[in-house]
Design a protein around this motif. Structure first.
Motif, mmCIF file in Angstrom:
data_model
loop_
_atom_site.group_PDB
_atom_site.id
_atom_site.type_symbol
_atom_site.label_atom_id
_atom_site.label_comp_id
_atom_site.label_asym_id
_atom_site.label_seq_id
_atom_site.Cartn_x
_atom_site.Cartn_y
_atom_site.Cartn_z
ATOM 1 N N LYS A 154 -23.799 62.723 94.779
ATOM 2 C CA LYS A 154 -24.432 63.356 93.550
ATOM 3 C C LYS A 154 -22.995 63.584 92.527
ATOM 4 O O LYS A 154 -23.408 64.057 91.386
ATOM 5 N N ARG A 155 -22.007 63.182 92.876
ATOM 6 C CA ARG A 155 -20.631 63.393 91.932
ATOM 7 C C ARG A 155 -20.554 62.035 91.282
ATOM 8 O O ARG A 155 -19.771 62.350 90.197
ATOM 9 N N ARG A 156 -21.108 60.814 91.581
ATOM 10 C CA ARG A 156 -20.774 59.810 90.831
ATOM 11 C C ARG A 156 -22.219 58.882 90.629
ATOM 12 O O ARG A 156 -23.176 59.220 90.950
ATOM 13 N N TYR A 157 -22.052 58.203 89.654
ATOM 14 C CA TYR A 157 -23.325 57.406 89.199
ATOM 15 C C TYR A 157 -23.149 55.948 89.897
ATOM 16 O O TYR A 157 -24.196 55.141 89.619
ATOM 17 N N GLY A 158 -22.065 55.607 90.324
ATOM 18 C CA GLY A 158 -22.155 54.442 91.042
ATOM 19 C C GLY A 158 -21.174 53.381 90.260
ATOM 20 O O GLY A 158 -20.852 53.635 88.940
ATOM 21 N N THR A 159 -20.617 52.446 90.828
ATOM 22 C CA THR A 159 -19.389 51.730 90.037
ATOM 23 C C THR A 159 -20.229 51.144 88.738
ATOM 24 O O THR A 159 -21.164 50.437 88.556
ATOM 25 N N LYS A 160 -19.127 51.237 87.639
ATOM 26 C CA LYS A 160 -19.716 50.736 86.341
ATOM 27 C C LYS A 160 -19.746 49.204 86.414
ATOM 28 O O LYS A 160 -19.159 48.298 87.234
ATOM 29 N N PRO A 161 -21.019 48.692 85.789
ATOM 30 C CA PRO A 161 -21.237 47.145 85.740
ATOM 31 C C PRO A 161 -20.207 46.500 85.500
ATOM 32 O O PRO A 161 -20.015 45.336 85.804
ATOM 33 N N GLU A 162 -19.338 46.786 84.433
ATOM 34 C CA GLU A 162 -18.046 45.964 84.133
ATOM 35 C C GLU A 162 -17.307 45.622 85.101
ATOM 36 O O GLU A 162 -16.575 44.451 85.405
ATOM 37 N N THR A 163 -17.150 46.639 85.998
ATOM 38 C CA THR A 163 -16.091 46.557 87.274
ATOM 39 C C THR A 163 -16.842 45.601 88.299
ATOM 40 O O THR A 163 -16.049 44.670 89.000
ATOM 41 N N ILE A 164 -18.017 45.950 88.296
ATOM 42 C CA ILE A 164 -18.724 44.885 89.437
ATOM 43 C C ILE A 164 -18.776 43.674 89.016
ATOM 44 O O ILE A 164 -18.669 42.487 89.935
ATOM 45 N N ARG A 165 -19.041 43.129 87.631
ATOM 46 C CA ARG A 165 -19.018 42.051 87.143
ATOM 47 C C ARG A 165 -17.546 41.190 87.233
ATOM 48 O O ARG A 165 -17.530 40.118 87.533
ATOM 49 N N LYS A 166 -16.509 41.951 87.267
ATOM 50 C CA LYS A 166 -15.261 41.182 87.334
ATOM 51 C C LYS A 166 -14.936 40.870 88.756
ATOM 52 O O LYS A 166 -14.610 39.763 88.997
#
Length: 286
Positions: A143-155
């Motif tokens: 509940k504290r986070r929204y999940g890894t940001k897409p730009e980080t996942i993409r890299k």
């Protein structure tokens, strides 16, 4: 120092221990085979450090294998799908926690959508998928986070693809099927389901692993003179998890410091986790 990409947090991943584990690798080997690959942290480390250029990944958990296959072969498609799912949690009128549970229900429909698997892993508490007795994933969200940001996942996905595309074959089979097709010159790295967390009402693994069956498989590898390394159970302070692999296998048993126990921390205690590493006879160190 080579920076090692990782796709997503995944409890049980050996990302933080891969450099130590690789210290027991032979100088030369034909293929690195992971029969219980998960997100294949050890193989990614080996590829980044040019220790090997042929890999076999296998995991009985099909959504994880499908996710890794798409990461390697079509990272842009994986990340585009993830970005779309990730962004929807912020739509007007959408509660991001309720949204996670709707996505978890969709995940449990058994359709194995790689981008959805990636989102579930990114949002699940402690990066830990849990399963109930019906085989449904039942872990709560962080509940504290929204999940890894897409730009980080993409890299990271693109870097993993660059390391492994054309070099890795991926399977979703029983681990014994994979071991039946190995040969001398291969290196087998195994990170099987740990005994203490493979059963009960909320198992960390989709399928458990009978101890005696696993020991028999290791003996067959010994008989074939196949080099292998096994991560299996361990201990926290004075508490030991699971049975130690038998001395009859002739393995070197090492305890690796895996850092502070997250479960102990949640309980307001301090404890260090040590993971067992077993090294086959030809790889033993003095």
């Amino acid at each position: 120092m080579v920076k090692i990409p990782h796709l997503v947090q995944y409890q049980g991943s050996k990302r933080n221990l891969a450099n130590v584990i690789s210290g027991y690798f032979p100088n030369h080997f034909d293929r690195l085979i992971e029969p219980f690959s998960g997100t294949a942290a050890v193989s990614i480390y080996a590829a980044a450090n040019r220790l090997c250029d042929k890999f076999i990944f296998n995991d009985i958990n099909k959504p994880i294998i499908d996710m890794m296959k798409e990461c390697i072969n079509d990272p842009n498609n994986l990340v585009n799908g993830y970005t779309e799912i990730w962004n929807r949690q912020f739509f007007d009128g959408e509660n991001n926690i309720d949204y996670y549970y709707k996505m978890r229900e969709k995940f449990n429909e058994k359709k194995s959508i790689p981008a959805l698997t990636l989102f579930i892993l990114a949002r699940v508490a402690k990066g830990a998928i849990r399963y109930n007795s019906r085989g449904e994933m039942n872990q709560i969200c962080d509940k504290r986070r929204y999940g890894t940001k897409p730009e980080t996942i993409r890299k990271n996905a693109r870097e993993i693809s660059e390391l492994l595309k054309g070099k890795a074959s991926l399977f979703c089979n029983d681990y014994r099927d994979i071991l039946s097709d190995v040969h001398e010159g291969d290196l087998i790295y195994m990170d099987p389901p740990y005994q203490g967390v493979s059963n009960g009402l909320s198992s960390r693994y989709i399928q458990n692993l009978p101890f005696d069956e696993f020991v028999s498989s290791l003996q067959v590898l010994n008989d074939k003179n196949i080099n292998f390394i096994v991560s299996y159970d361990g201990q926290t302070n004075d508490k030991t998890f699971g049975k130690i692999l038998p001395e009859s296998l002739g393995l070197q048993h090492i305890l690796l410091n895996a850092g502070r126990s997250s479960q102990a921390t949640l309980n307001g205690k301090e404890a260090i986790t040590y993971e067992s590493l077993y090294v086959s006879k030809n790889l033993r160190r003095n």
